[in-house]
Design an enzyme around this catalytic site. Sequence first.
Site, PDB file in Angstrom:
ATOM      1  CD  GLN A  75     -74.832  18.275  -4.849  1.00  0.00           C
ATOM      2  OE1 GLN A  75     -74.060  19.149  -5.173  1.00  0.00           O
ATOM      3  NE2 GLN A  75     -74.445  17.041  -4.594  1.00  0.00           N
ATOM      4  CG  HIS A  76     -75.943  18.523   0.444  1.00  0.00           C
ATOM      5  ND1 HIS A  76     -75.289  17.398   0.001  1.00  0.00           N
ATOM      6  CD2 HIS A  76     -75.159  19.581   0.100  1.00  0.00           C
ATOM      7  CE1 HIS A  76     -74.156  17.762  -0.583  1.00  0.00           C
ATOM      8  NE2 HIS A  76     -74.061  19.075  -0.540  1.00  0.00           N
ATOM      9  CG  ASP A 231     -77.032  22.367  -6.941  1.00  0.00           C
ATOM     10  OD1 ASP A 231     -76.200  21.510  -6.574  1.00  0.00           O
ATOM     11  OD2 ASP A 231     -77.393  23.303  -6.197  1.00  0.00           O
TER      12      ASP A 231
END
Length: 472
Positions: A75-76, A231
């Site tokens: 992520q991110h 994830d």
Amino acid sequence: MADSERTLVAGVDSSTQSTKVVVCDAATGEIVRSGRAPHPDGTAVHPGRWWEAFTTATADGLLKGVSAISVGGQQHGMCALDESGEVIRDALLWNDTRSAQAARDLTDELGGPQEWVRRTGLALVPSFTVTKVRWLADHEPENAARVHDVVLPHDWLTAQILKQGNGFERYTTDRGDASGTGYFSSTSDTYLPDLQELALGREFGVPEVLGPHEVAGRTDSGMVVGPGTGDNAGAALGLGLRPGDVVVSLGTSGAVFADADQPVADPGGLIASFASASGGHLPLMATLNAARVLTAAAQLLDTDLDGLDQLALAAEPGAGGLTLLPYLDGERSPSLPDATGTLGGLTRSNATPENLARAAVEGMLANLVAGVSDVRRLGLPVERVLLIGGASASRAVRAIAPSLFGVPVAIPAPGEYVGLGAARQAAWVLAGDDTPPSWTVTVEETLDPPADDEGAAVLQRYAALLATVHGA
């Protein structure tokens, strides 16, 4: 059963460290075959390395006969693209803390952490994409001026799968991953253009948010491509969470998350109000420090992980009063990006390798117990902890965890749960049903907490040291 007699689906786990691909029976979730390839180390990586890893992991016909595929990704991470879709610079990953000041600036500019929680469900930490966008604007204005789109790692990889033929139409994502950007509301399921403008000085292109079993596109071979997800949302889908379950993941990073029907806003900001891959919500706490705390402790003690287990299990609970704050890479929860590890309570009598090993395990787990406590504080039931990730295989972790979490700890059979979750989503997209297929998850063992509550003293010392060192 021969592969030709099954319907096959594939799930991709494009994590920080590697790409893993599992090919599964769509009806049962049985893994038929799998592939893996490493990623370069570092907190900033060119997205092209992920595609190279994907092609390596799927070489030699791994995807032959696969009818649908979905991608679960870290992520991110900020993948900044120009008008032609070219990557502008290396993607800044979730664990890149150079945007710590940007997080502080954005927090102040919007009116404080509670305003970010109200708008996005998140209190800003350097992990979130919006802080990386601001860092780009502040430190690389020429690159910032070229930004046309910002996509996440799983969005980028999904697009590359479709771009190998004529299946790519637009960048897509899902609620689960979009909810970790800092410019999306999982309550209203909408992007927040004013927060994009706050970060970059203007709006920028973002992927279309698809429903949890909506088709992102089809490859030239006819393989259906699902929306994918982040994830942790992928792992939740792979584990098939039930009410009362809380997952504690001990990988490169640590995570605590649970499935919820409604958004869960944490005024303190430690629990992020993410969306799930199943259409609901995924309150989650993430830490920068998990399995690598054990690796570092083993290196310090000149042993391996098996040796660390032996040492830790030879010590008494509480490590003779030795306590470790395991912030070896800074920390995200609590937000202490510049912190370092702290060893407290050291005396001549407890200065033994056994106690240091035990303190490393207890400290790593105590950091995540705080997340489980916060999930409970926000009104979600905590009846069972599901322990997953590489460090869940540690004998010392399994022995110590029940006393610290205070509830039964279930150890699912080792598995690639992010990849399995992505594969389950692919099967769901392919079937077009209202709910995902029912796949069985095997629990290897369930460990009950001891009756004497021996973990309470450990957690009290941990909290006292945290308050002394960081005022938290």
